[in-house]
Design a protein around this motif. Structure first.
Motif, short mmCIF file in Angstrom:
data_model
loop_
_atom_site.label_atom_id
_atom_site.label_comp_id
_atom_site.label_asym_id
_atom_site.label_seq_id
_atom_site.Cartn_x
_atom_site.Cartn_y
_atom_site.Cartn_z
N ALA A 75 18.26 2.21 16.33
CA ALA A 75 18.54 2.12 14.88
C ALA A 75 17.21 2.21 14.29
O ALA A 75 17.53 2.63 13.04
N GLY A 76 16.09 2.09 14.91
CA GLY A 76 14.80 2.28 14.12
C GLY A 76 14.66 3.69 13.89
O GLY A 76 14.24 3.85 12.80
N LEU A 77 14.91 4.53 14.70
CA LEU A 77 14.78 6.05 14.47
C LEU A 77 15.84 6.53 13.51
O LEU A 77 15.81 7.35 12.80
N ALA A 78 17.33 5.96 13.49
CA ALA A 78 18.15 6.22 12.66
C ALA A 78 17.95 6.01 11.31
O ALA A 78 18.01 6.70 10.30
N VAL A 79 17.05 4.72 11.10
CA VAL A 79 16.96 4.37 9.52
C VAL A 79 15.77 5.58 9.39
O VAL A 79 15.74 5.83 8.02
N THR A 80 14.73 5.87 9.99
CA THR A 80 13.61 6.48 9.84
C THR A 80 13.88 8.03 9.71
O THR A 80 13.55 8.80 8.84
N TYR A 81 14.63 8.47 10.48
CA TYR A 81 14.89 10.05 10.59
C TYR A 81 16.41 10.42 10.83
O TYR A 81 16.55 11.54 10.82
N GLY A 82 17.22 9.63 10.62
CA GLY A 82 18.45 9.87 10.52
C GLY A 82 19.28 10.12 11.71
O GLY A 82 20.49 10.15 11.86
#
Ligand code: SF4
Length: 669
Positions: A144-151
């Motif tokens: 989820a952290g990567l999804a928010v940051t990098y999609g």
């Protein structure tokens, strides 16, 4: 002698997804090796999977369907039953439930294969309208952290770590859990790269790095902010990259400026000089001449603030412009690269026909089994061992002990979970069935061909769910698809299936330096820094001082080297290497408690009590104990394992468990 070689893929929950070469002699597997010609496998498997024949032909393999004949609170007793009888009874029990949402599937990465994972199982659950499962237990905070940051879950190619001049191995015991990355890191080291390990535990990987920074569990986000502070203060920023490719920089910059090295040091339990030195190593370099790369792993996101910690670490390459180089940037998971090549309809979501069954989080299965309203009345477990691996196991055990809960477990062995089943159904291993695989470490897709026929009466998961669907009267033609047909449906037309079948793997077309010019998978293509911040642990001296006064030791539970989650614990040759369940403790903490090396001790808190053997060891830093996991409870010292003391509170992002956010005290047992 009838000998042949079969190409396969390792099915385990490991980023390396090795290509295997299986030698079969007279219809018996005699050897499993890594394929030398597969670029990411380099001809080597880890010790665990090299023992696959021992695991497959284990004397305790479940090879026939079993039906429970004892109470669930008694010692487990089962009797053999025919497949026809077992499936008819299971189908009748499931059909009799008034609400299909009271049927709970429970599965995870016991196999990572797309076919023996959810392809046929998902169709059955969708057709029935069974409850859905939020599969959060390992990676969803970081995801989820990567999804928010990098999609999406995207990062550098593993092989390009070999060209880096600085590698920060952050929260990863790579030698144990990412062996083939370690090969590249070692190559870089031989060519002059500096390797720095950030981990509360002095791991086998830390031993081989030039420097080890032993942060307190759950403080990685503060360290990342401290590094940003130093990058700003010293002008080690690639302002052009930030301006072009990052949203929310002003907000993040203001937050970072509040984290000077002294504050970071006090929070993380390290020195201010360690913060300054790490920032200098990371920031004071020519990105194109000396690229810096971060290998982040999932250990550090198993705390309350895990999602935000991943966000902050993942943003560091944007600040320095490290993404400009193929050997710069970061990697947590590469699984986002393969998502566009996977068929989103493989599990046939259309069979839900508009229904939206309830979602149960697998990480809080203990509470769900005891408190869900309406209650969970049946649970079907496959590719998972929740009684051993789910947090706060006293509640998980109590839930599975409910006499009114109908439990079916598809398994290779009588695990802690199988011991509490009404029916145990024998499943095939990777050597006995067909599958296709993606990887979350590299960017190839792989095929696993069956090497031998199923042992005993074992069946592939797909076949078990096919037959269960038939027994329940489901007639959609999708339930007749063979495993070969499922493999053909698993990917989009971009994957050359003929080549995949023949060669055993196919690379995906991914750019060498995918973010050299930005182009992240967010809606506007820019990295999103807004909102990222340090989130402290649920349990720590800072946040819960009264609790910390009673339970002053932080406990983490990283995997023992020869186990993979709870897999392989029953393989004797591997268990013999591990010896017995241990808790590592620093000498000063042991002396303060008058505990000697080798003593039988208990780690305890308000949730439970875990008995293990004490190892006084420099692998533990002061104030932190390492309870290596994940032992089967029944193979432990008193029928417990380390999850006896973990809790079910969830991470800031991704609704994941916070296994390493846990306070205990340790005393002589
Ligand atoms: S567990 Fe990992 S390193 Fe071991 S064989 Fe499987 S993919 Fe390779």
């Amino acid at each position: 002698m009838n000998t042949r070689t079969v190409f396969g893929a390792c099915p385990h929950d490991c980023p390396d997804t090795c290509a295997m070469q299986v030698t079969v002699e007279n219809e018996r597997v005699i050897k499993v090796q890594g394929r030398a010609e597969h670029p990411n496998t380099h001809g080597a498997l880890c010790t665990k999977v090299s023992r696959y024949p021992e695991r497959t032909y284990h004397a305790e393999r479940v090879l026939h369907p079993l039906k429970r004949v004892s109470k669930k609170t008694e010692a487990p007793r089962f009797e053999p039953v025919s497949w026809a009888q077992a499936l008819a009874d299971i189908a009748a029990r499931l059909k009799a439930l008034p609400d299909p949402q009271c049927i709970q599937p429970y599965s995870y990465a016991g196999t990572m294969g797309l076919i023996q994972g959810e392809a046929m199982a998902g169709r059955l659950w969708n057709a029935l309208g069974a409850a859905r499962l939020d599969r959060t237990i390992c990676a969803s905070a970081g995801g989820a952290g990567l999804a928010v940051t990098y999609g999406h879950k995207l990062g550098m190619h593993t092989r390009h770590f070999a060209g880096a001049k600085l590698i920060v191995i952050w929260g990863s015991n790579s030698i144990t859990s990412n062996l083939h990355f370690w090969t590249y890191a070692n190559q870089a080291k031989r060519e002059g790269a500096k390797l720095i390990c950030i981990d509360p535990r002095k791991t086998e990987t830390a031993d081989k790095c030039h420097q080890h920074i032993a942060v307190l569990p759950g403080t990685d986000g503060a360290l990342a902010l401290g590094l940003m502070h130093e990058l700003i203060a010293n002008g080690w920023l690639d302002q052009d990259y930030i301006d072009r490719h990052v949203d929310g920089w002003d907000e993040l910059r203001a937050k970072a400026l509040a984290w000077d090295p002294e504050r970071v040091a006090a929070t993380c339990g390290i020195t201010a000089d360690e913060v300054r030195g790490l920032a200098r190593d990371y920031g004071d370099r020519d990105v194109m001449a000396a690229p810096a790369a971060i290998r982040l792993n999932y250990g550090m996101q198993r705390v309350r603030g895990g999602g935000n910690a991943v966000r902050l670490v993942a943003l560091l390459p944007c600040l320095t412009g490290a993404w400009r180089h193929a050997s710069g940037g970061m990697l947590l998971s590469a699984s986002g690269w393969n998502a566009p090549f996977k068929n989103p309809d493989l599990e046939r979501p259309d069979l839900l026909a508009g229904r939206q069954p309830r979602m149960v989080n697998m990480s809080t299965i203990g509470d769900a089994l005891l408190q869900a309203d309406p209650p969970i009345q049946a649970i079907v477990v496959y590719n998972s061992n929740p009684v051993a691996v789910a947090p706060e196991s006293p509640k998980v055990v109590k839930g599975f002990q409910r006499e009114d809960l109908f439990t079916v477990v598809l398994e290779h062995f009588m695990t802690d979970t199988a011991d509490l089943a009404d029916y145990v159904l024998p499943a095939t291993t990777q050597l006995e069935h067909l599958d296709v695989h993606t990887s979350y470490g590299h960017t190839d897709v792989l095929m696993n061909h069956p090497a031998v026929a199923p042992l005993g009466e074992a069946k592939p998961n797909t076949q078990i769910f096919r037959e269960l669907a038939a027994a329940m009267g489901l007639t959609d033609p999708c339930f007749s698809d063979t495993d070969e047909q499922l493999a053909d449906q698993a990917f989009t037309a971009d994957i050359d299936m003929a080549a995949l079948r023949t060669q055993g793997w196919q690379p995906l077309p991914i750019a060498e330096a995918p973010f050299a010019n930005g182009g992240f998978r967010t809606p506007n293509g820019r990295a999103q820094a807004g909102g990222a911040d340090f989130v402290p642990n649920y349990e720590s001296a800072q946040t819960t001082p009264a609790l910390a006064a009673r339970y002053p030791l932080a406990m983490i539970s990283p995997p023992a080297r020869n186990f993979l989650n709870s897999s392989f614990v029953n393989v004797k040759s591997l268990r013999d290497i591990e010896g017995e369940p241990i808790i590592e403790m620093h000498a000063a903490d042991a002396a303060a408690r008058q505990l000697a090396d080798g003593a039988r001790v208990a780690a305890f808190n308000d949730r439970g009590r875990y008995v293990a053997t004490l190892k006084v060891s420099p692998r533990a830093r002061p104030g932190v104990v390492n309870g290596l996991g994940v032992w089967w409870r029944k193979l432990g010292l008193d029928g417990t394992n380390v999850n006896e003391v973990t809790h079910q509170q969830l991470t800031d992002l991704g609704n994941a468990p916070a296994f390493y956010d846990c306070l205990v005290e340790v005393e002589a047992a």
